[in-house]
Each structure stands twice: as C-alpha cells, then as structure tokens.
Write a protein that holds these residues in place. Structure first.
Motif, PDB file in Angstrom:
ATOM      1  N   MET A  44       0.836  -1.205   0.000  1.00 19.36           N
ATOM      2  CA  MET A  44       0.000   0.000   0.000  1.00 19.36           C
ATOM      3  C   MET A  44       0.871   1.256   0.000  1.00 19.36           C
ATOM      4  O   MET A  44       0.596   2.218  -0.717  1.00 19.36           O
ATOM      5  CB  MET A  44      -0.918  -0.015   1.227  1.00 19.36           C
ATOM      6  N   ALA A  45       1.938   1.246   0.814  1.00 22.23           N
ATOM      7  CA  ALA A  45       2.816   2.425   0.886  1.00 22.23           C
ATOM      8  C   ALA A  45       3.447   2.700  -0.480  1.00 22.23           C
ATOM      9  O   ALA A  45       3.663   3.860  -0.849  1.00 22.23           O
ATOM     10  CB  ALA A  45       3.903   2.193   1.938  1.00 22.23           C
ATOM     11  N   ALA A  46       3.697   1.642  -1.250  1.00 18.90           N
ATOM     12  CA  ALA A  46       4.321   1.804  -2.569  1.00 18.90           C
ATOM     13  C   ALA A  46       3.285   2.055  -3.671  1.00 18.90           C
ATOM     14  O   ALA A  46       3.656   2.413  -4.788  1.00 18.90           O
ATOM     15  CB  ALA A  46       5.138   0.559  -2.906  1.00 18.90           C
ATOM     16  N   PRO A  49      -3.157   5.047  -3.446  1.00 21.02           N
ATOM     17  CA  PRO A  49      -4.106   5.695  -4.353  1.00 21.02           C
ATOM     18  C   PRO A  49      -4.348   7.136  -3.887  1.00 21.02           C
ATOM     19  O   PRO A  49      -3.930   7.519  -2.792  1.00 21.02           O
ATOM     20  CB  PRO A  49      -5.369   4.863  -4.165  1.00 21.02           C
ATOM     21  N   ASP A  50      -4.999   7.924  -4.730  1.00 19.54           N
ATOM     22  CA  ASP A  50      -5.439   9.250  -4.286  1.00 19.54           C
ATOM     23  C   ASP A  50      -6.682   9.127  -3.406  1.00 19.54           C
ATOM     24  O   ASP A  50      -6.832   9.853  -2.423  1.00 19.54           O
ATOM     25  CB  ASP A  50      -5.767  10.131  -5.508  1.00 19.54           C
ATOM     26  N   VAL A  51      -7.564   8.232  -3.805  1.00 17.11           N
ATOM     27  CA  VAL A  51      -8.856   8.105  -3.114  1.00 17.11           C
ATOM     28  C   VAL A  51      -9.195   6.630  -2.917  1.00 17.11           C
ATOM     29  O   VAL A  51      -8.936   5.804  -3.798  1.00 17.11           O
ATOM     30  CB  VAL A  51     -10.001   8.749  -3.948  1.00 17.11           C
ATOM     31  N   PRO A 142      -3.157   9.043   4.642  1.00 20.68           N
ATOM     32  CA  PRO A 142      -2.476   9.402   3.395  1.00 20.68           C
ATOM     33  C   PRO A 142      -3.381   9.412   2.158  1.00 20.68           C
ATOM     34  O   PRO A 142      -2.891   9.638   1.048  1.00 20.68           O
ATOM     35  CB  PRO A 142      -1.408   8.309   3.260  1.00 20.68           C
ATOM     36  N   VAL A 143      -4.668   9.135   2.322  1.00 18.37           N
ATOM     37  CA  VAL A 143      -5.586   9.105   1.177  1.00 18.37           C
ATOM     38  C   VAL A 143      -6.873   9.836   1.552  1.00 18.37           C
ATOM     39  O   VAL A 143      -7.158  10.048   2.732  1.00 18.37           O
ATOM     40  CB  VAL A 143      -5.970   7.652   0.784  1.00 18.37           C
ATOM     41  N   VAL A 183      -7.764   5.414  -7.990  1.00 21.19           N
ATOM     42  CA  VAL A 183      -8.822   5.075  -7.027  1.00 21.19           C
ATOM     43  C   VAL A 183      -8.750   3.592  -6.685  1.00 21.19           C
ATOM     44  O   VAL A 183      -8.621   2.751  -7.573  1.00 21.19           O
ATOM     45  CB  VAL A 183     -10.220   5.395  -7.621  1.00 21.19           C
ATOM     46  N   GLN A 184      -8.815   3.289  -5.405  1.00 21.79           N
ATOM     47  CA  GLN A 184      -9.010   1.898  -4.978  1.00 21.79           C
ATOM     48  C   GLN A 184     -10.424   1.761  -4.434  1.00 21.79           C
ATOM     49  O   GLN A 184     -11.006   2.732  -3.930  1.00 21.79           O
ATOM     50  CB  GLN A 184      -8.025   1.522  -3.865  1.00 21.79           C
ATOM     51  N   VAL A 185     -10.960   0.541  -4.510  1.00 20.72           N
ATOM     52  CA  VAL A 185     -12.256   0.257  -3.889  1.00 20.72           C
ATOM     53  C   VAL A 185     -12.033  -0.828  -2.835  1.00 20.72           C
ATOM     54  O   VAL A 185     -11.404  -1.852  -3.137  1.00 20.72           O
ATOM     55  CB  VAL A 185     -13.294  -0.204  -4.929  1.00 20.72           C
ATOM     56  N   TRP A 186     -12.487  -0.578  -1.645  1.00 22.04           N
ATOM     57  CA  TRP A 186     -12.335  -1.552  -0.560  1.00 22.04           C
ATOM     58  C   TRP A 186     -13.709  -2.103  -0.171  1.00 22.04           C
ATOM     59  O   TRP A 186     -14.674  -1.340  -0.065  1.00 22.04           O
ATOM     60  CB  TRP A 186     -11.720  -0.903   0.694  1.00 22.04           C
TER      61      TRP A 186
END
Ligand code: DHB
Ligand code: FE
Length: 279
Positions: A44-46, A49-51, A142-143, A183-186
C-alpha cells in the motif's frame, strides 16, 4: 480520467483497532493476525491511491436504529470518528473527496441506485479498522475517502446481487470522473461470525475459503447466495460479506490476486483479507 487500480477486502473487528491503539499488536494473540497484513502495508505504501471508495457498514453509530439507509454515500470534506461507547478511537479524522462523492452520487442515482446522500457522517470501526490495518498509525491519513455505507445490521439487507450490480455502477461512475485520480475500492466486514444467540462464536472456515476463491475468479456465483444461506453458513453477522461484492463488481471482470490471508479467530470473527489488482 479517474481509474480503479486495485481492490482490498478485510474484516473490521473492533478488537483489532483496540490492539493497535493500545500497542498490543506484538502480543501472542495478535502477532499472527498482524503478520498477515505486513505485505499489504508495504504494498500500500508503494501503491498509494489518491482516493479509496470505502464500502463499509455503520454499526448503529452514526445512523442509530432510527434511520437505516440501505445504501448511503458520504459527500463531506471530512468525517469525524464516531464515539462507540469508549470515546472515539485515537485516529485522525478521515479526509473526504467531496467532488468525487457528488459525482458518484449523481451518476449512481441517475443509474437508479438510490443512495442516501449524507453530508455529515461520523465513521465507526467498520471504516477505521480497515484504514488502520492498511495504513498503520499515521499523523494524518495518506488518502482521501469516499465512504459508502451499506445496511447489514437490520433485516432486510440488500441482496448480494444488488450489491454486485452497484459495484459495477461504481466502476462506471469512477471511470467517468474527469480528474486524473488513482482510485481503490475496498470491501470490508466479514468473514463468518456470529456475535449473538445460541450459535455465538460460530465460524465456518470451509465457507470462508470457498468465498475467498470465488470472489477472485467467479464473483457471479456468489451473487446467488441468499440471506438464509449467509445466516446458516456464515453466522448472523456473516452477511457483512455482501459488501465485498460491491468492491468486486467495481473491479471489472478479471482481477489479479496479489495477496490472500485468512486467520481464525480475531475476537469472535474469522478474518479474511485480499489485495486484488484491477485486470
Ligand atoms: C466483532 C466483529 C464485528 O464485525 C463487529 O462489528 C463487532 C465485533 C467481533 O468479532 O468481536
Ligand atoms: Fe461488524
């Protein structure tokens, strides 16, 4: 244009948040659980995403049991941490992305998914525990987050099929947002657990592992699981898994599984965690 790059699923057990907040992650009980997230935190750190479009459920914290929207979308600039009875968790407020939220609300409602628009929303462990698991304990998150809350606490919850279709519509809506955003979706909650009644403590690893298999390669098959089957096979709170189908619908047909973790138990819950790259 905005694009969905990855999906994450994870359980949201409140005791995990308490272990992080109290500095107990290295204890005999918790160390094996947190070890399963180490790879993901580095990834994740590498790959920040922005959002994050974060699909979660409120546990009668913001909405109480007086108003229970089936689907709700936060459209605020930031979200306060809910007090769930022990004071708010000592984590930063959650920054929103109001423009993307409003775009999603518009697109989804025009596509006939009637989300409740929520302009003031306090977020509980359903949202903050997944953030802590993936981002650790930063001074500021961070997002930015677009919270999508799903009713899984009070029958009748939406069907898995409806959730999967909503996810597909979220995928289309993100793709039509003009700003260049990663964008990631969780999809959060699950896996099998039952917190109440004679079967309290019920966990079903066979069901959970089949669900982890199918959510990657055949999510369509999971949309046929009905409420009674969730109740019987995954316990009364296992219905939280319908939120994973929203994430999976948003990712499109093919995904590349990067990381998979399953652990029993954390508090009363089987913990399942996936990181999926969009195909
Ligand atoms: C537990 C799990 C949940 O999903 C929840 O919302 C509350 C408690 C648990 O296992 O303790
Ligand atoms: Fe829960």
């Amino acid at each position: 244009m905005a694009r969905i790059t990855a999906g994450v699923t994870t359980s949201h057990v409140p005791a995990i948040g308490a272990a992080i907040d109290r500095g107990e992650t290295a204890s005999d009980y918790w160390a094996p659980l947190f070890a399963g997230y180490e790879w993901s935190r580095k990834w994740m750190a590498a790959n920040l995403p922005d959002v994050v479009v974060l699909v979660y459920n409120d546990h009668a914290s913001n909405f109480s049991l007086e108003v229970i929207p089936t689907f709700a979308i936060g459209c605020a600039e930031s979200y306060r941490i809910a007090d769930e009875g022990f004071g708010p968790r000592p984590v930063p407020e959650v920054p929103g992305h109001a423009d993307l939220s409003c775009h999603l609300a518009e697109q989804l409602i025009l596509e006939e998914f009637d989300l409740t628009v929520v302009n003031r929303l306090d977020v509980d462990h359903g949202l903050t525990v997944p953030m802590s698991l993936l981002f650790g304990q930063p001074e500021a998150w961070p997002v930015r987050v677009v919270p999508i809350a799903v009713n899984v606490v009070q029958y009748p919850q939406p069907s898995g099929r409806r959730c999967y279709e909503l996810g597909k519509a979220i995928g289309r809506a993100v793709a039509s947002f003009p700003e260049d955003l990663n964008v990631q979706v969780w999809g959060t909650g699950g896996m099998s657990h039952q917190l109440q009644g004679p079967r309290a403590g019920f966990i079903n690893p066979a069901f959970d592992n089949a669900f982890l298999d199918r959510i990657v390669d055949d999510p369509e098959a999971l949309t046929h699981i009905g409420h009674l089957e969730y109740l019987r096979e995954a316990g009364s709170e296992g219905i939280e898994l319908i939120m994973w189908l929203i994430m999976r619908g948003a990712l499109g047909e093919r995904v590349n599984p990067l990381h998979r973790f399953y652990h029993v138990p954390a508090s009363n819950t089987a913990v399942g965690h996936l990181v999926l790259e969009a195909g």
